[in-house]
Design a protein around this motif. Structure first.
Motif, short mmCIF file in Angstrom:
data_model
loop_
_atom_site.label_atom_id
_atom_site.label_comp_id
_atom_site.label_asym_id
_atom_site.label_seq_id
_atom_site.Cartn_x
_atom_site.Cartn_y
_atom_site.Cartn_z
N THR A 1 42.71 27.18 21.91
CA THR A 1 43.51 26.02 21.51
C THR A 1 44.61 26.41 20.55
N LEU A 2 44.29 27.20 19.54
CA LEU A 2 45.27 27.54 18.50
C LEU A 2 46.40 28.41 19.04
N PHE A 3 46.09 29.36 19.92
CA PHE A 3 47.14 30.20 20.50
C PHE A 3 47.94 29.47 21.57
N ALA A 4 47.30 28.51 22.25
CA ALA A 4 47.98 27.81 23.35
C ALA A 4 48.88 26.67 22.89
N LEU A 5 48.62 26.11 21.70
CA LEU A 5 49.41 24.97 21.24
C LEU A 5 50.92 25.26 21.23
N PRO A 6 51.39 26.37 20.62
CA PRO A 6 52.84 26.62 20.65
C PRO A 6 53.38 26.84 22.06
N TYR A 7 52.54 27.39 22.94
CA TYR A 7 52.97 27.61 24.32
C TYR A 7 53.26 26.29 25.01
N PHE A 8 52.32 25.34 24.92
CA PHE A 8 52.50 24.07 25.62
C PHE A 8 53.54 23.18 24.94
N TYR B 1 38.30 26.79 29.25
CA TYR B 1 39.36 25.89 29.73
C TYR B 1 39.41 24.60 28.93
N LEU B 2 38.29 24.21 28.30
CA LEU B 2 38.31 23.03 27.44
C LEU B 2 39.26 23.26 26.27
N GLY B 3 39.23 24.46 25.70
CA GLY B 3 40.18 24.80 24.64
C GLY B 3 41.61 24.71 25.12
N LEU B 4 41.85 25.12 26.36
CA LEU B 4 43.18 25.05 26.95
C LEU B 4 43.60 23.60 27.18
N GLY C 1 49.15 19.20 22.30
CA GLY C 1 50.35 19.93 21.87
C GLY C 1 51.60 19.06 21.90
N PRO C 2 51.94 18.47 23.07
CA PRO C 2 53.13 17.62 23.14
C PRO C 2 53.04 16.39 22.24
N ILE C 3 51.82 15.85 22.05
CA ILE C 3 51.66 14.68 21.17
C ILE C 3 51.96 15.06 19.73
N ILE C 4 51.39 16.18 19.27
CA ILE C 4 51.63 16.65 17.91
C ILE C 4 53.11 16.96 17.70
N SER C 5 53.73 17.61 18.70
CA SER C 5 55.15 17.95 18.57
C SER C 5 56.01 16.69 18.49
N GLY C 6 55.57 15.62 19.16
CA GLY C 6 56.30 14.36 19.09
C GLY C 6 56.28 13.79 17.68
N PHE C 7 55.13 13.89 17.01
CA PHE C 7 55.04 13.43 15.62
C PHE C 7 55.90 14.29 14.71
N ILE C 8 55.88 15.61 14.91
CA ILE C 8 56.69 16.52 14.10
C ILE C 8 58.17 16.18 14.25
#
Length: 391
Positions: free
Chosen positions: A217-224, A336-339, A346-353
């Motif tokens: 999850t932590l490594f994939a967040l910036p990717y997505f 895959y659950l982490g993914l 990821g996109p939801i958090i980026s929307g808040f940022i």
């Protein structure tokens, strides 16, 4: 389960090819579904629900898919998954209104969940355990290439021939996946042993694989986040760069890396991969934060290939090595659950940022993920580094 001595047997190559086609089919749809839903009359909020419902379904159904995979033939479940993907895509093509898209998106999502979990586990069964890392490296490469090529092709096709005709290509890819797996000799049947039976209890996650899911999850967040927002990010910064080439550069660099590393995935302990990817992640996030030309964009894409592309395969193989032989499906589902969490939030958090902070802070804020990843690794470093001993 009997396994072929060669890492790249006919069956392994066929499963890898099939994985490319089902991932291509799914990723081909993603850039089009929002606009297509609106074209069929959906408002922005309902279109967003249609887009996101597949990720939500994935998170809910991962444990189910993992438990099923440890109990039934990998071929049978992959075949059902391929059929569901095909039915979902054909439904998109024929849908008379946006309301129907929600139903077919769910069907498509169930097929996607089955294929990702079953085919990863299937591939692991087909190779010697000592070469799981190498196999997962190239399996991940097939997925990465599909994820890079499919969106680029779908956008270009849609612009030339429209939504419905373009979507047919996704259905064709799903049919190719279904066809290819018919030629795999080893169907991945479950073989029960008298004293090593598959657990009859339903399990949500494979507990030993939990740190792998957290790191995924932590490594994939910036990717997505980058996958979803790089175009709008560049527009808001008023930077002139060829964003359409970003993930193509990522895929090419990843291809080169995977070829060069070869067997190292099976011989190098987790910690070394972690630190290489951890530092590369920091570098590519900083490059995206300061990016104002194509060179910096290309270097960021290369950094992402090292920071995310490499650790993705290492985490995937580590998940399989940490789990007992009769829980490989559940291990894949946990990975895959982490993914799924990263893909969904990821996109939801980026929307808040984006809404709360100036655009110049969009990527620097994501550097906070690095100390979190370091914390998880510090807590579980012994378990993760010893996974390689389970070959």
């Amino acid at each position: 389960m009997l396994k072929n001595k060669s890492t790249y047997s006919k069956d392994v190559i066929l499963v890898m090819a099939a994985s490319f086609f089902f991932m291509f089919s799914t990723m081909f749809i993603n850039p089009l579904i929002n606009g297509y839903a609106k074209n069929l009359g959906a408002n922005s909020s309902f279109a967003g629900l249609i887009v996101g419902i597949m990720s939500v379904a994935s998170m809910i159904l991962r444990p189910v898919a993992g438990n099923l995979t440890d109990r039934f033939s990998k071929y049978q479940l992959s075949f059902i998954g391929g059929i569901l993907i095909f039915v979902g895509v054909v439904g998109y093509v024929l849908a008379p209104s946006s309301g129907w898209l929600l139903l077919f998106r769910l069907i498509n999502g169930i097929g996607y969940v089955l294929c990702t979990v079953c085919m990863t586990t299937w591939l692991a069964l087909l190779v010697p355990r000592a070469h799981v890392g190498k196999a997962m490296g190239f399996y991940g490469l097939m997925n990465a290439l599909a994820m890079a090529l499919a969106p680029a092709i779908s956008i270009n096709l849609y612009q030339k021939i429209g939504y419905r005709p373009a979507l047919i290509f996704s259905a064709v890819a799903a049919l190719l996946m279904i066809s290819v797996i018919q030629f795999v000799g080893n169907r991945g049947k479950v073989i029960q042993k008298s004293k090593a039976k598959t657990s009859e209890h339903f399990q949500i996650i494979q507990v030993k694989v939990l740190p792998v899911a957290l790191l995924t999850t932590l490594f994939a967040l910036p990717y997505f986040v980058t996958q979803a927002d790089i175009v709008t990010y560049v527009e808001q910064k008023h930077v002139s760069v060829a964003t359409g080439a970003y993930f193509l550069i990522y895929a090419v660099v990843l291809l080169v890396i995977r070829i060069l590393l070869k067997n190292l995935f099976d011989t190098v302990a987790f910690g070394r991969w972690f630190w290489i990817s951890w530092m590369a992640t920091g570098i590519y996030i900083i490059l995206l934060a300061v990016m104002d030309n194509n060179l910096e964009m290309g270097l960021a894409a290369a950094g992402m290939a090292i920071g995310y592309g490499v650790i993705y395969s290492v985490l995937q193989s580590t998940a399989l090595l940490l789990a007992p032989a009769d829980q490989q499906g559940l291990a894949s589902a946990t990975f895959y659950l982490g993914l799924d969490i990263a893909m969904s939030f990821g996109p939801i958090i980026s929307g808040f940022i984006d809404s709360l902070l100036p655009i110049k802070y969009f990527y620097p804020v994501e550097l906070l993920l690095l100390p979190l990843a370091f914390l998880v690794y510090s807590l579980y470093c012994k378990r993760l580094n010893h996974a390689i001993d389970h070959h």
